[in-house]
Write a protein that holds these residues in place. Structure first.
Motif, PDB file in Angstrom:
ATOM      1  N   LYS A 182       0.690  -1.267  -0.014  1.00 52.11           N
ATOM      2  CA  LYS A 182      -0.191   0.192  -0.302  1.00 52.11           C
ATOM      3  C   LYS A 182       0.560   1.250   0.278  1.00 52.11           C
ATOM      4  O   LYS A 182       1.926   1.278   0.348  1.00 52.11           O
ATOM      5  CB  LYS A 182      -0.845  -0.597   1.013  1.00 52.11           C
ATOM      6  CG  LYS A 182      -0.339  -0.079   2.125  1.00 52.11           C
ATOM      7  CD  LYS A 182      -0.596  -0.058   4.043  1.00 52.11           C
ATOM      8  CE  LYS A 182      -0.224  -0.059   5.111  1.00 52.11           C
ATOM      9  NZ  LYS A 182       0.718  -1.308   5.381  1.00 52.11           N
ATOM     10  N   VAL A 183      -0.033   2.494  -0.539  1.00 49.83           N
ATOM     11  CA  VAL A 183       1.034   3.656  -0.480  1.00 49.83           C
ATOM     12  C   VAL A 183       0.689   4.754   0.219  1.00 49.83           C
ATOM     13  O   VAL A 183      -0.777   4.392   0.708  1.00 49.83           O
ATOM     14  CB  VAL A 183       0.600   4.155  -2.017  1.00 49.83           C
ATOM     15  CG1 VAL A 183       1.418   5.527  -1.570  1.00 49.83           C
ATOM     16  CG2 VAL A 183       1.362   3.065  -2.585  1.00 49.83           C
ATOM     17  N   VAL A 184       1.211   5.022   1.458  1.00 46.27           N
ATOM     18  CA  VAL A 184      -0.189   5.714   3.021  1.00 46.27           C
ATOM     19  C   VAL A 184       0.929   7.051   3.197  1.00 46.27           C
ATOM     20  O   VAL A 184       1.932   7.268   3.004  1.00 46.27           O
ATOM     21  CB  VAL A 184       0.609   4.981   4.218  1.00 46.27           C
ATOM     22  CG1 VAL A 184       0.250   6.004   5.465  1.00 46.27           C
ATOM     23  CG2 VAL A 184       0.209   3.942   4.088  1.00 46.27           C
ATOM     24  N   GLY A 185       0.032   7.807   2.796  1.00 50.42           N
ATOM     25  CA  GLY A 185       0.061   9.290   1.920  1.00 50.42           C
ATOM     26  C   GLY A 185       0.893  10.008   0.732  1.00 50.42           C
ATOM     27  O   GLY A 185       0.779   8.717   0.038  1.00 50.42           O
ATOM     28  N   ASN A 186       0.544  11.024   0.894  1.00 48.57           N
ATOM     29  CA  ASN A 186       1.241  11.751   0.007  1.00 48.57           C
ATOM     30  C   ASN A 186       1.905  12.628  -0.325  1.00 48.57           C
ATOM     31  O   ASN A 186       2.364  13.531   0.819  1.00 48.57           O
ATOM     32  CB  ASN A 186       0.178  12.057  -1.169  1.00 48.57           C
ATOM     33  CG  ASN A 186      -0.876  11.168  -1.835  1.00 48.57           C
ATOM     34  OD1 ASN A 186      -1.674  11.063  -0.925  1.00 48.57           O
ATOM     35  ND2 ASN A 186      -0.742  10.677  -3.087  1.00 48.57           N
ATOM     36  N   SER A 187       2.933  12.919  -1.052  1.00 51.01           N
ATOM     37  CA  SER A 187       4.426  13.935  -1.197  1.00 51.01           C
ATOM     38  C   SER A 187       4.800  14.065  -2.032  1.00 51.01           C
ATOM     39  O   SER A 187       5.031  13.299  -2.967  1.00 51.01           O
ATOM     40  CB  SER A 187       5.365  13.382   0.215  1.00 51.01           C
ATOM     41  OG  SER A 187       5.959  13.768   0.771  1.00 51.01           O
ATOM     42  N   THR A 188       5.618  15.444  -1.880  1.00 51.00           N
ATOM     43  CA  THR A 188       6.337  15.512  -3.062  1.00 51.00           C
ATOM     44  C   THR A 188       8.160  16.389  -2.553  1.00 51.00           C
ATOM     45  O   THR A 188       8.703  16.137  -3.381  1.00 51.00           O
ATOM     46  CB  THR A 188       6.706  16.959  -3.484  1.00 51.00           C
ATOM     47  OG1 THR A 188       6.177  17.913  -2.321  1.00 51.00           O
ATOM     48  CG2 THR A 188       4.909  16.538  -4.532  1.00 51.00           C
ATOM     49  N   TYR A 189       8.004  15.562  -1.682  1.00 48.83           N
ATOM     50  CA  TYR A 189       8.997  15.554  -0.210  1.00 48.83           C
ATOM     51  C   TYR A 189       9.941  14.449  -0.648  1.00 48.83           C
ATOM     52  O   TYR A 189      11.421  13.913  -1.301  1.00 48.83           O
ATOM     53  CB  TYR A 189       9.139  16.286   1.180  1.00 48.83           C
ATOM     54  CG  TYR A 189      10.497  16.101   2.055  1.00 48.83           C
ATOM     55  CD1 TYR A 189      10.798  17.703   1.327  1.00 48.83           C
ATOM     56  CD2 TYR A 189      10.998  15.733   2.385  1.00 48.83           C
ATOM     57  CE1 TYR A 189      11.936  17.553   1.610  1.00 48.83           C
ATOM     58  CE2 TYR A 189      11.949  16.638   3.619  1.00 48.83           C
ATOM     59  CZ  TYR A 189      12.975  16.845   3.079  1.00 48.83           C
ATOM     60  OH  TYR A 189      14.184  17.649   3.471  1.00 48.83           O
TER      61      TYR A 189
END
Length: 843
Positions: free
Chosen positions: A499-506
């Motif tokens: 799974k992918v938990v959260g979103n980020s561009t960092y």
């Protein structure tokens, strides 16, 4: 007697120097249907005149199916080289008309609640004939041309009775890729005037030879855990039918004669019932009568054993069947000089035809006995103190998933836990753990897969002495001697998607504990992402909460972009969880910009292959990287490595084998210039002998002693020193890059050699060290056990700007030793950061 047998051998072969007639192979007490073409009529050459290719054989089998109502053909799989694998069902037209009913009735033999009501006197016997699992043991698959013709064309009361009373399953070419490789070699090097000189090129295949499949695996060692497509497809049909007899047609050294089982009695697995051995011996009398009739020499109860259940002639024994090994002295080409005189290809084929015919005679004569044996085999309940094996709960759900697959492929019932359990101090979560009760028909096979046997009647083994599944997979497992709550039976075993938990561009994190984490890392590196590995633990903020991450955690640097869509795809494909973070500042441990996050390089790997190198070991590396991790692997022969520029590669890999012709100066310069050398078993020993690695290998002991012994005992005493396949325990340093992704302090290693490293006296460069009491399962001689105690299993060293990673064991054994694959893969992804100084290998 020996002189008489030699004379008979020579006389029999003299007849076969030229082309032989069909009657040389075939019984003459029947008539043959002229509508069925002989192999010669169909192929354009006589059987034994040249080696048949899989395509030619399959074409003939399909022609027999077209013309004969006794034959049905199906495709049970495909090889890596896209060759079909065929299974032919041969029986009477009447039986074909009700084949599914016959199969269903036969399956009831396995179920004690149903088998008692069967009238076995009215049931057909099921016989499986398997030919040439080793592609260069060609007499088996070539003999099947004549045997199949006989079954299709023979006319008379005897053949009608056989077909009414038997279901005959024919696997005509188990190893189509290896068989094609070998047939091509010997046919293109064959002279019209046959050459028997053993120095002829015809008898010296190019490396790796035709024995193995595409990835150089010995398919005869893959019957139990079934990692190759050939084996997976075949065993589906095996368990669909559960044959009463399974024959396994092989070849051996050219100086021998013909072997059929039983093998050495003391080397039969203790879980195989005595009735199996007795029936095998009784069937053997039919083989002897057949070979006597054609004046062929043979022997039994020598050389070969029935211990490892991963072979074609032994897995049937633990499934209520009778597995029979045939070994024919090999001509390896068309006509070869041997210690017993000239050995011709047609002669070897005729012996295999004889063994096929005698098997069918035995099956028909012993039909009721064989069916009763299977019924009685499964009526016996387990009396073992262990009532249930419970496993799972590790951070690597993928290996647990494959462990369930291995069990289910062998028709073993697996259940989810009904509730959380604590067994012998180990806790098992019902959501991530499984149970295998011994109260089921396959209890003997289950026992063989989980047991930790260390006591043996004999100290010599034809193959490995231990294969405990829980250690193969490095999966927590407990033996429950009391009641365990069983949940739902596993019918469909779904892959554990991530799974992918959260979103980020960092940045994102993913941990290294998943089996396929290296595949994920390589995909991201290939796509240009910057990856860094944490050499110390940390706590990061994920979706507003603190989350701990261990040694080996990978940081994906986003540089202002959000790769979440790609990560979702990788999470589903690889079973990897990704965690987003929006800040480089961590509550505890290293921050994301710390120098203790070391940048990864995209591995560009060269494996040394070719003559001298152990093809099995090298093939395991090729298969792992190509099929599981999706890393392109360059492999080159030693002579090529000696002359090409190595600067383009990050790693050179040396598997087991001999490297006498390899330029040690060139390899040394590669490492000194910044490359990583990964050398295993004899490869590591070579590096030590050439002073590339500053390690010492312990002197191997012998078992001679000073006392005089009978000459006949020499093999017994020398063979007892071999460590043919044993499981040992090692202490693991999870803070070392080679051990990233492991969270325990002990790891089971598989050892099939007598290479023992001396201690390096360096406190930091031995990430794995065998314990003081290392034996877990299998056989080891006390002298070897003394040498392995507290010795390093892995040593890492610097050499100039590069690194050496030396392993005394093969961590990729036969593709089923999943538990240590990570050690090898870590050497590719993290080798350059070991001892890398302040900036850890940054360029």
């Amino acid at each position: 007697m020996k002189k008489t047998l030699l004379l008979l051998f020579i006389i029999a072969n003299v007849y076969t120097y030229g082309q032989v007639a069909d009657r040389y192979y075939l019984p003459q007490d029947v008539t043959y249907d002229p509508k069925i073409p002989t192999p010669k009529q169909f192929l354009g050459y006589q059987v034994g005149e040249q080696h048949v290719t899989p395509y030619e054989q399959y074409a003939y089998m399909r022609e027999l199916t077209r013309l004969s109502d006794r034959f049905k053909v199906e495709v049970y799989g495909k090889t890596f080289e896209n060759r079909e694998l065929l299974l032919l069902t041969v029986t009477s037209p009447k039986n074909h008309a009700q084949i599914e009913q016959i199969k269903a009735e036969h399956q009831k033999l396995v179920n004690p609640s149903q088998s008692g009501g069967l009238d076995v006197k009215k049931m057909p016997v099921v016989v499986w004939m398997g030919y040439s699992v080793h592609g260069n043991e060609a007499s088996g698959t070539n003999s099947n041309l004549m045997s199949a013709y006989y079954l299709a064309a023979a006319q008379g009361a005897g053949i009608d009775s056989l077909l009414n009373e038997a279901i005959i399953l024919i696997d005509p070419c188990i190893n189509a890729d290896g068989g094609n490789r070998f047939a091509t070699w010997v046919d293109i090097n064959r002279s019209t005037t046959l050459v028997s000189d053993i120095n002829s090129r015809e008898f010296s295949e190019t490396w790796p030879g035709g024995r193995t499949n595409h990835y150089w695996f010995d398919l005869n060692r893959d019957w139990l855990y079934q990692q190759m497509p050939e084996s997976k497809g075949r065993l589906v049909k095996f368990y669909e039918w559960r044959p009463n007899i399974l024959t396994d047609h092989h070849e051996m050294g050219s100086a021998s004669s013909f072997f059929f089982q039983p093998g050495i009695p003391a080397r039969t697995h203790p879980l195989t019932p005595k009735s199996n051995i007795e029936l095998t011996a009784k069937i053997g009398k039919f083989h002897a009568a057949g070979l006597d009739k054609i004046n062929s020499a043979y022997y039994t109860q020598e050389n070969y054993d029935d211990f490892y259940y991963g072979k074609g002639s032994t897995l049937p024994d633990v499934n209520g069947s009778i597995g029979i090994l045939f070994e024919q002295a090999s001509s390896r080409g068309h006509l070869q000089e041997t210690a017993n005189g000239l050995l011709s290809f047609p002669f070897t084929i005729r012996n295999q035809v004889s063994a096929t015919m005698s098997t069918l005679k035995a099956a028909r004569a012993m039909r009721v006995e064989l069916l009763e044996h299977m019924r009685n085999f499964y009526k016996e309940n387990s009396t073992d103190a262990v009532k249930t094996y419970v496993f799972g709960g590790s951070k690597d759900a993928v290996k647990t998933w494959e462990m369930v697959n291995m069990l289910k492929r062998n028709q073993i019932d697996v259940y989810k836990l009904g509730k959380d359990e604590t067994i012998d101090g180990q806790s098992f979560d019902k959501n991530t753990s499984y149970a295998v009760p011994m109260n089921q028909p396959q209890h003997r096979l289950i026992k063989s897969m989980f047991e930790k046997r260390t006591k043996f009647e004999d100290s010599l083994f034809y193959d490995i002495s231990a294969w405990s599944l829980q250690y193969c997979m490095n999966t927590p497992t407990a033996e429950a001697k009391g009641n365990v709550s069983l949940g739902e039976k596993v019918s469909v075993n779904e892959f554990p998607k991530g799974k992918v938990v959260g979103n980020s561009t960092y940045a994102y994190f993913f941990e290294w504990n998943s089996y396929y984490a290296p595949r994920t890392a390589y995909e991201l590196l290939k796509k240009g992402y910057t990856l860094k590995v944490a050499v110390e633990p940390l706590t990061a903020i994920v979706v507003g909460k603190e989350q701990k991450f261990d040694y080996g955690t990978i940081q994906i640097v986003c540089n202002g972009n959000d790769p979440s869509e790609l990560l979702k795809t990788l999470a589903e494909r690889d079973g990897v969880d990704f965690y987003a973070t929006a800040t480089g500042l961590t509550p505890n441990g290293i921050d994301l910009g710390s120098e203790k996050f070391r940048r990864l390089k995209q591995p560009k790997v060269l494996m040394i292959a070719g003559p001298g190198v152990n093809a099995n070991d090298a093939g395991e590396i090729w298969h792992l990287l190509d099929q599981r991790i999706n890393i392109p692997l360059t492999f080159s022969d030693i002579e090529t490595v000696n002359r090409v520029n190595l600067d383009k590669y990050t790693h050179i890999v040396m598997a087991g084998g001999g490297y006498n012709n390899l330029s040690d100066e060139k390899i040394k310069r590669f490492v000194q210039g910044g490359g990583v050398l990964v050398a295993m078993t004899e490869g590591a020993e070579w590096a030590a002998n050439k002073k590339i690695a500053s390690i010492s290998v312990k002197t191997r002991p012998n078992n001679d002693g000073n006392e005089k012994r009978p000459y006949v005992l020499q093999e017994k005493f020398s063979g007892a020193m071999e460590t043919a396949g044993t499981i040992f325990e090692a202490k693991i340093d999870p803070t070392h890059p080679i051990c990233f992704g492991y969270t325990q302090d002990k790891l089971a290693l598989f050892k099939d050699n007598n290479i023992f490293f001396e201690d390096t006296k360096n406190p930091y460069n031995t990430p794995l060290i065998f314990t003081n009491n290392p034996l877990i399962a299998g056989y080891v001689h006390p002298k070897n056990e003394a040498l392995i105690k507290n010795s390093p299993a892995v040593i890492t060293q610097n050499l100039g700007a590069g690194k050496l990673i030396l392993m005394s064991e093969n961590p990729n054994f036969r593709a089923f030793w999943y538990g240590t694959n990570k050690l090898f893969l870590n050497s590719l992804f993290f080798g350059h950061i070991i001892g890398g100084g302040r900036f850890g290998g940054e360029e």
